[in-house]
Design a protein around this motif. Structure first.
Motif, PDB file in Angstrom:
ATOM      1  N   ALA A   5     -20.092   8.510   4.451  1.00  0.00           N
ATOM      2  CA  ALA A   5     -19.054   7.535   4.118  1.00  0.00           C
ATOM      3  C   ALA A   5     -17.677   8.185   4.124  1.00  0.00           C
ATOM      4  N   LYS A   6     -17.591   9.407   3.584  1.00  0.00           N
ATOM      5  CA  LYS A   6     -16.305  10.100   3.561  1.00  0.00           C
ATOM      6  C   LYS A   6     -15.819  10.395   4.975  1.00  0.00           C
ATOM      7  N   ALA A   7     -16.723  10.774   5.862  1.00  0.00           N
ATOM      8  CA  ALA A   7     -16.338  11.042   7.254  1.00  0.00           C
ATOM      9  C   ALA A   7     -15.802   9.772   7.918  1.00  0.00           C
ATOM     10  N   PHE A   8     -16.462   8.632   7.673  1.00  0.00           N
ATOM     11  CA  PHE A   8     -16.006   7.381   8.269  1.00  0.00           C
ATOM     12  C   PHE A   8     -14.638   6.985   7.736  1.00  0.00           C
ATOM     13  N   PHE A   9     -14.464   7.007   6.413  1.00  0.00           N
ATOM     14  CA  PHE A   9     -13.203   6.548   5.849  1.00  0.00           C
ATOM     15  C   PHE A   9     -12.057   7.511   6.168  1.00  0.00           C
ATOM     16  N   THR A  10     -12.370   8.789   6.346  1.00  0.00           N
ATOM     17  CA  THR A  10     -11.352   9.729   6.811  1.00  0.00           C
ATOM     18  C   THR A  10     -10.867   9.329   8.198  1.00  0.00           C
ATOM     19  N   THR A  45     -12.526   1.691  -4.401  1.00  0.00           N
ATOM     20  CA  THR A  45     -12.730   3.098  -4.085  1.00  0.00           C
ATOM     21  C   THR A  45     -13.920   3.263  -3.152  1.00  0.00           C
ATOM     22  N   MET A  46     -13.932   4.367  -2.438  1.00  0.00           N
ATOM     23  CA  MET A  46     -15.056   4.673  -1.561  1.00  0.00           C
ATOM     24  C   MET A  46     -16.359   4.726  -2.352  1.00  0.00           C
ATOM     25  N   ASP A  47     -16.326   5.346  -3.525  1.00  0.00           N
ATOM     26  CA  ASP A  47     -17.527   5.476  -4.344  1.00  0.00           C
ATOM     27  C   ASP A  47     -18.062   4.099  -4.746  1.00  0.00           C
ATOM     28  N   ALA A  48     -17.167   3.190  -5.119  1.00  0.00           N
ATOM     29  CA  ALA A  48     -17.602   1.848  -5.509  1.00  0.00           C
ATOM     30  C   ALA A  48     -18.218   1.109  -4.324  1.00  0.00           C
ATOM     31  N   PHE A  84      -3.694   3.403   0.450  1.00  0.00           N
ATOM     32  CA  PHE A  84      -4.275   3.277  -0.888  1.00  0.00           C
ATOM     33  C   PHE A  84      -3.496   2.235  -1.694  1.00  0.00           C
ATOM     34  N   LYS A  85      -4.153   1.724  -2.715  1.00  0.00           N
ATOM     35  CA  LYS A  85      -3.507   0.745  -3.587  1.00  0.00           C
ATOM     36  C   LYS A  85      -2.271   1.367  -4.230  1.00  0.00           C
ATOM     37  N   ASN A  86      -1.184   0.613  -4.168  1.00  0.00           N
ATOM     38  CA  ASN A  86       0.079   1.106  -4.704  1.00  0.00           C
ATOM     39  C   ASN A  86       0.157   0.794  -6.201  1.00  0.00           C
ATOM     40  N   HIS A  87       0.105   1.820  -7.017  1.00  0.00           N
ATOM     41  CA  HIS A  87       0.147   1.638  -8.471  1.00  0.00           C
ATOM     42  C   HIS A  87       1.581   1.529  -8.963  1.00  0.00           C
ATOM     43  N   TYR A  89       0.844  -1.197   0.000  1.00  0.00           N
ATOM     44  CA  TYR A  89       0.000   0.000   0.000  1.00  0.00           C
ATOM     45  C   TYR A  89       0.874   1.239   0.000  1.00  0.00           C
ATOM     46  N   THR A  90       0.261   2.370  -0.268  1.00  0.00           N
ATOM     47  CA  THR A  90       0.936   3.651  -0.152  1.00  0.00           C
ATOM     48  C   THR A  90       0.050   4.585   0.671  1.00  0.00           C
ATOM     49  N   THR A  91       0.674   5.475   1.400  1.00  0.00           N
ATOM     50  CA  THR A  91      -0.087   6.447   2.189  1.00  0.00           C
ATOM     51  C   THR A  91      -0.448   7.682   1.362  1.00  0.00           C
ATOM     52  N   ILE A  92       0.020   7.726   0.118  1.00  0.00           N
ATOM     53  CA  ILE A  92      -0.252   8.875  -0.758  1.00  0.00           C
ATOM     54  C   ILE A  92      -1.406   8.519  -1.689  1.00  0.00           C
ATOM     55  N   GLY A  93      -2.495   9.271  -1.599  1.00  0.00           N
ATOM     56  CA  GLY A  93      -3.638   8.990  -2.439  1.00  0.00           C
ATOM     57  C   GLY A  93      -4.776   9.942  -2.166  1.00  0.00           C
ATOM     58  N   ASP A  94      -5.845   9.784  -2.914  1.00  0.00           N
ATOM     59  CA  ASP A  94      -7.032  10.626  -2.809  1.00  0.00           C
ATOM     60  C   ASP A  94      -8.195   9.763  -2.349  1.00  0.00           C
ATOM     61  N   LEU A  95      -8.777  10.120  -1.228  1.00  0.00           N
ATOM     62  CA  LEU A  95      -9.864   9.333  -0.651  1.00  0.00           C
ATOM     63  C   LEU A  95     -11.045   9.179  -1.601  1.00  0.00           C
ATOM     64  N   THR A  96     -11.278  10.162  -2.431  1.00  0.00           N
ATOM     65  CA  THR A  96     -12.462  10.124  -3.294  1.00  0.00           C
ATOM     66  C   THR A  96     -12.252   9.348  -4.590  1.00  0.00           C
ATOM     67  N   THR A  97     -10.997   9.093  -4.965  1.00  0.00           N
ATOM     68  CA  THR A  97     -10.765   8.464  -6.273  1.00  0.00           C
ATOM     69  C   THR A  97      -9.902   7.202  -6.230  1.00  0.00           C
ATOM     70  N   ASP A  98      -9.056   7.036  -5.216  1.00  0.00           N
ATOM     71  CA  ASP A  98      -8.099   5.928  -5.207  1.00  0.00           C
ATOM     72  C   ASP A  98      -8.619   4.731  -4.408  1.00  0.00           C
ATOM     73  N   PRO A  99      -8.310   3.507  -4.850  1.00  0.00           N
ATOM     74  CA  PRO A  99      -8.742   2.310  -4.117  1.00  0.00           C
ATOM     75  C   PRO A  99      -8.136   2.267  -2.713  1.00  0.00           C
ATOM     76  N   LEU A 100      -8.963   1.924  -1.751  1.00  0.00           N
ATOM     77  CA  LEU A 100      -8.554   1.876  -0.350  1.00  0.00           C
ATOM     78  C   LEU A 100      -8.035   0.483  -0.002  1.00  0.00           C
ATOM     79  N   VAL A 101      -7.055   0.432   0.916  1.00  0.00           N
ATOM     80  CA  VAL A 101      -6.483  -0.843   1.364  1.00  0.00           C
ATOM     81  C   VAL A 101      -6.811  -1.038   2.843  1.00  0.00           C
TER      82      VAL A 101
END
Length: 251
Positions: A232-237, A208-211, A248-251, A131-143
Motif C-alpha cells: 500500500a505504501k508503494a502504491f500511495f507513494t 490515512t493510508m493505515d485507515a 494531504f489534508k490541510n490542517h 490540500y497541502t503538499t507537506i505531510g507524512d504518508l504514514t500518518t496524515d490523511p490523504l487527499v
C-alpha cells in the motif's frame, strides 16, 4: 419574428444538406457552390474525430474509418452546441446502433470510451479542493485528486496496442484516469481491485493510508500484514508522485 423563423429554417436546411448531401433550394445559396460547405464541414468533423480517437483511427483501416465517419456525419444530427463535445456523440451513435464495427472488434466500444474519457477529463471544469503538499504518508490523511475517473474494462485497451488485443486478453482490468493539476495532462494508473476499493473510500473524504488498509482488510476478512502495508505504501507513494493523490489534508 418571421425573419427570425425564416433564417432559422434556412440555416437548418443548409445543415441538413451538409449532413445528407441532399440539396433543396435555399434562398441566398448558390447550388453550384454549396458543395464547398459540405466538404468543409465534413473535414472539420473528420479532423475532430481523428483528434479525439487517434487509437481507434490507427486500429481501423482507412476504408473502415471513412465509412464510419461518413455514416455518422450523414445519419446523426449532432445535438451539442459545443464542438469539442461532438466526438462523444460518435461513441453514443456507435453503441446505440450496435454498429457492425463493434461486432468485428469486440474491444472497440471500450477503446472509444477510454479515448473519450481522456478528452472529457482534459476539458472538464476545474474542481478546486483544499490540500497541502507537506505531510507524512504514514500518518496524515490523504487527499484524492478530484479530477479523475475510475474505470473497469474487459479488455486491456489502456495497456496494449489495439491491434495486438485478442480474445485471450479478456479479463478484468481496473484503472484510474486523472488530470494533473499543474500541467493539465491526462494520464492513468493501472489498479488492483483492492486499490480501487481504497480510492472509492477516499472519494468520501481524506483518510490515512493505515485507515484505508484496515477498512479494506476488515471488509474482505484479511489480516493486516507487513507485506500488505508495504504494498500500500508503494502504491500511495507512486500515486503522490503522479498526482492521483494530490496531497494531504490541510490542517
Amino acid at each position: 419574428m418571421l425573419l427570425h423563423e425564416d433564417t432559422y429554417r434556412h440555416q437548418a436546411a443548409l445543415a441538413d444538406y451538409c449532413r445528407t448531401g441532399q440539396y433543396n433550394a435555399i434562398p441566398g445559396v448558390r447550388e453550384q457552390h454549396v458543395g464547398q460547405y459540405r466538404r468543409l464541414v465534413y473535414n472539420v468533423v473528420d479532423d475532430m474525430l481523428q483528434s479525439a480517437y487517434p487509437l481507434t483511427r490507427h486500429l481501423l483501416s482507412t476504408r473502415e474509418w471513412n465509412a464510419m465517419v461518413k455514416e455518422f456525419f450523414s445519419n446523426h444530427p449532432c445535438q451539442s452546441p459545443q464542438v469539442w463535445y461532438m466526438p462523444r456523440e460518435l461513441y453514443q451513435y456507435m453503441t446505440q446502433k450496435g454498429h457492425r464495427l463493434l461486432r468485428k472488434y469486440a474491444f472497440l466500444q471500450e477503446l472509444l470510451w477510454l479515448e473519450w474519457l481522456e478528452v472529457e477529463l482534459f476539458m472538464m471544469e476545474d474542481r478546486p479542493t483544499a490540500y497541502t503538499t507537506i505531510g507524512d504518508l504514514t500518518t496524515d490523511p490523504l487527499v484524492l485528486n478530484p479530477e479523475y475517473a475510475l474505470q473497469q474494462f474487459v479488455y486491456p485497451v489502456h495497456l496494449k496496442p489495439a491491434k495486438e488485443i485478442t480474445a485471450a486478453d479478456k479479463g478484468q482490468y481496473f484503472l484510474a484516469l486523472f488530470r494533473k493539476p499543474d500541467s493539465g495532462e491526462v494520464t492513468f494508473m493501472n489498479l488492483s481491485p483492492a486499490l480501487v476499493a481504497m480510492l472509492e473510500l477516499l472519494q468520501e473524504g481524506p483518510q490515512t493510508m493505515d485507515a484505508l488498509v484496515r477498512q479494506c482488510c476488515a471488509a474482505w476478512q484479511l489480516p493486516v500484514t507487513a507485506d500488505l502495508l508495504a504494498a500500500a505504501k508503494a502504491f500511495f507513494t507512486q500515486a503522490l508522485e503522479s498526482r492521483l493523490i494530490i496531497g494531504f489534508k490541510n490542517h
